[in-house]
Scaffold this motif. Structure first.
Motif, PDB file in Angstrom:
ATOM      1  N   LEU A  14       0.833  -1.192   0.000  1.00  7.87           N
ATOM      2  CA  LEU A  14       0.000   0.000   0.000  1.00  7.87           C
ATOM      3  C   LEU A  14       0.871   1.246   0.000  1.00  7.87           C
ATOM      4  N   SER A  15       0.421   2.247  -0.690  1.00  9.57           N
ATOM      5  CA  SER A  15       1.137   3.508  -0.692  1.00  9.57           C
ATOM      6  C   SER A  15       0.452   4.441   0.300  1.00  9.57           C
ATOM      7  N   ILE A  16       1.114   4.710   1.399  1.00 11.25           N
ATOM      8  CA  ILE A  16       0.531   5.541   2.444  1.00 11.25           C
ATOM      9  C   ILE A  16       1.264   6.866   2.467  1.00 11.25           C
ATOM     10  N   SER A  17       0.514   7.924   2.210  1.00 12.49           N
ATOM     11  CA  SER A  17       1.149   9.230   2.314  1.00 12.49           C
ATOM     12  C   SER A  17       0.974   9.700   3.752  1.00 12.49           C
ATOM     13  N   PRO A  18       2.036  10.144   4.398  1.00 14.79           N
ATOM     14  CA  PRO A  18       1.953  10.549   5.795  1.00 14.79           C
ATOM     15  C   PRO A  18       0.985  11.696   5.990  1.00 14.79           C
ATOM     16  N   TYR A  19       0.424  11.763   7.186  1.00 13.01           N
ATOM     17  CA  TYR A  19      -0.504  12.831   7.542  1.00 13.01           C
ATOM     18  C   TYR A  19       0.231  14.161   7.487  1.00 13.01           C
ATOM     19  N   SER A  20      -0.372  15.104   6.797  1.00 10.64           N
ATOM     20  CA  SER A  20       0.281  16.411   6.657  1.00 10.64           C
ATOM     21  C   SER A  20      -0.417  17.492   7.461  1.00 10.64           C
ATOM     22  N   GLY A  21      -1.559  17.155   8.055  1.00 15.06           N
ATOM     23  CA  GLY A  21      -2.281  18.152   8.843  1.00 15.06           C
ATOM     24  C   GLY A  21      -3.342  18.886   8.045  1.00 15.06           C
ATOM     25  N   ALA A  22      -3.434  18.645   6.760  1.00 12.88           N
ATOM     26  CA  ALA A  22      -4.431  19.322   5.928  1.00 12.88           C
ATOM     27  C   ALA A  22      -5.467  18.319   5.447  1.00 12.88           C
ATOM     28  N   HIS A  23      -6.702  18.748   5.339  1.00 11.33           N
ATOM     29  CA  HIS A  23      -7.770  17.910   4.802  1.00 11.33           C
ATOM     30  C   HIS A  23      -7.645  17.861   3.288  1.00 11.33           C
ATOM     31  N   SER A  24      -7.914  16.694   2.709  1.00 13.09           N
ATOM     32  CA  SER A  24      -7.929  16.653   1.250  1.00 13.09           C
ATOM     33  C   SER A  24      -9.235  17.264   0.759  1.00 13.09           C
ATOM     34  N   ALA A  25      -9.192  17.881  -0.366  1.00 16.93           N
ATOM     35  CA  ALA A  25     -10.381  18.546  -0.895  1.00 16.93           C
ATOM     36  C   ALA A  25     -11.431  17.533  -1.317  1.00 16.93           C
ATOM     37  N   ILE A  26     -11.013  16.348  -1.773  1.00 15.99           N
ATOM     38  CA  ILE A  26     -11.963  15.359  -2.277  1.00 15.99           C
ATOM     39  C   ILE A  26     -12.526  14.499  -1.156  1.00 15.99           C
ATOM     40  N   GLY A  27     -11.657  13.872  -0.361  1.00 16.53           N
ATOM     41  CA  GLY A  27     -12.101  12.922   0.651  1.00 16.53           C
ATOM     42  C   GLY A  27     -12.565  13.547   1.940  1.00 16.53           C
ATOM     43  N   GLY A  28     -12.123  14.736   2.235  1.00 14.41           N
ATOM     44  CA  GLY A  28     -12.552  15.432   3.428  1.00 14.41           C
ATOM     45  C   GLY A  28     -12.083  14.786   4.715  1.00 14.41           C
ATOM     46  N   GLN A  29     -12.935  14.857   5.712  1.00 13.92           N
ATOM     47  CA  GLN A  29     -12.571  14.450   7.056  1.00 13.92           C
ATOM     48  C   GLN A  29     -12.282  12.954   7.160  1.00 13.92           C
ATOM     49  N   LEU A  30     -13.006  12.100   6.434  1.00 13.34           N
ATOM     50  CA  LEU A  30     -12.775  10.665   6.507  1.00 13.34           C
ATOM     51  C   LEU A  30     -11.367  10.317   6.040  1.00 13.34           C
ATOM     52  N   ASP A  31     -10.925  10.893   4.927  1.00 16.02           N
ATOM     53  CA  ASP A  31      -9.567  10.660   4.435  1.00 16.02           C
ATOM     54  C   ASP A  31      -8.539  11.151   5.454  1.00 16.02           C
ATOM     55  N   ASP A  32      -8.813  12.275   6.070  1.00 14.27           N
ATOM     56  CA  ASP A  32      -7.909  12.843   7.069  1.00 14.27           C
ATOM     57  C   ASP A  32      -7.770  11.899   8.257  1.00 14.27           C
ATOM     58  N   ARG A  33      -8.886  11.370   8.751  1.00  9.31           N
ATOM     59  CA  ARG A  33      -8.855  10.461   9.895  1.00  9.31           C
ATOM     60  C   ARG A  33      -8.119   9.174   9.531  1.00  9.31           C
ATOM     61  N   LEU A  34      -8.390   8.660   8.365  1.00 11.17           N
ATOM     62  CA  LEU A  34      -7.721   7.438   7.913  1.00 11.17           C
ATOM     63  C   LEU A  34      -6.220   7.677   7.763  1.00 11.17           C
ATOM     64  N   ALA A  35      -5.852   8.823   7.214  1.00  9.60           N
ATOM     65  CA  ALA A  35      -4.435   9.153   7.051  1.00  9.60           C
ATOM     66  C   ALA A  35      -3.742   9.242   8.407  1.00  9.60           C
ATOM     67  N   ARG A  36      -4.427   9.793   9.399  1.00  7.71           N
ATOM     68  CA  ARG A  36      -3.843   9.876  10.746  1.00  7.71           C
ATOM     69  C   ARG A  36      -3.615   8.479  11.326  1.00  7.71           C
ATOM     70  N   TRP A  37      -4.632   7.611  11.191  1.00 11.53           N
ATOM     71  CA  TRP A  37      -4.491   6.239  11.695  1.00 11.53           C
ATOM     72  C   TRP A  37      -3.350   5.520  10.978  1.00 11.53           C
ATOM     73  N   MET A  38      -3.316   5.643   9.670  1.00  8.10           N
ATOM     74  CA  MET A  38      -2.289   4.943   8.894  1.00  8.10           C
ATOM     75  C   MET A  38      -0.888   5.469   9.229  1.00  8.10           C
ATOM     76  N   THR A  39      -0.760   6.762   9.455  1.00  9.74           N
ATOM     77  CA  THR A  39       0.529   7.330   9.839  1.00  9.74           C
ATOM     78  C   THR A  39       0.950   6.778  11.200  1.00  9.74           C
ATOM     79  N   PHE A  40       0.023   6.703  12.135  1.00  7.11           N
ATOM     80  CA  PHE A  40       0.325   6.150  13.460  1.00  7.11           C
ATOM     81  C   PHE A  40       0.730   4.679  13.357  1.00  7.11           C
ATOM     82  N   ILE A  41      -0.047   3.901  12.616  1.00  7.36           N
ATOM     83  CA  ILE A  41       0.211   2.467  12.483  1.00  7.36           C
ATOM     84  C   ILE A  41       1.545   2.210  11.793  1.00  7.36           C
ATOM     85  N   SER A  42       1.895   3.067  10.850  1.00  6.04           N
ATOM     86  CA  SER A  42       3.133   2.844  10.109  1.00  6.04           C
ATOM     87  C   SER A  42       4.380   3.297  10.874  1.00  6.04           C
ATOM     88  N   GLY A  43       4.203   3.740  12.127  1.00 10.34           N
ATOM     89  CA  GLY A  43       5.359   4.021  12.968  1.00 10.34           C
ATOM     90  C   GLY A  43       5.709   5.485  13.122  1.00 10.34           C
TER      91      GLY A  43
END
Length: 141
Positions: A14-43
């Protein structure tokens, strides 16, 4: 079990882009929350944890649990003692609040008795039963 292994084997692809602190314009809050979880899980480093957990109590709890499980036996025992003390303190505060509310209702009922209000009306106002109001009358006289 086999499904879990397949999922775990697929994760490195999987290609995980680290959380940058900004919401994506398309996915909104759900993408942001998922990105935060994935960043945490990936270390993610501990320095990033506070920013990642912002407005996400579930992620904050996962971080706390990970910290707890990462500690040695003595540190876990200290953590458990502190947690128990916090729960005991909260329990004492809850009891005191309930007791204070009860005293307040009793004071209101006594004041209404002194004003000559009927038992039924006092029961309606305070939430006490009429039998409880009668007991208060006995204490008053």
């Amino acid at each position: 079990m086999l499904l879990s292994i397949r999922v775990l084997n697929a994760l490195p692809q999987l290609s995980i882009s680290p959380y940058s602190g900004a919401h994506s314009a398309i996915g909104g809050q759900l993408d942001d929350r998922l990105a935060r979880w994935m960043t945490f899980i990936s270390g993610a480093s501990k320095e990033q944890w506070e920013e990642l957990a912002m407005d996400m109590p579930g992620l904050k709890k996962a971080m706390t649990t990970l910290e707890f499980l990462s500690q040695d036996k003595e540190m876990r025992a200290l953590y458990e003692m502190r947690k128990k003390a916090q729960l005991d303190e909260q329990s004492a505060l809850d009891y005191a609040e309930t007791r204070g509310e009860e005293r307040g209702r009793t004071a209101v009922a006594m004041n209404l008795l002194r004003k000559g209000m009927s038992t039924a009306e006092i029961a309606e106002v305070t939430g006490f039963s009429e039998a409880e109001i009668e007991e208060l009358k006995k204490q008053w006289h």
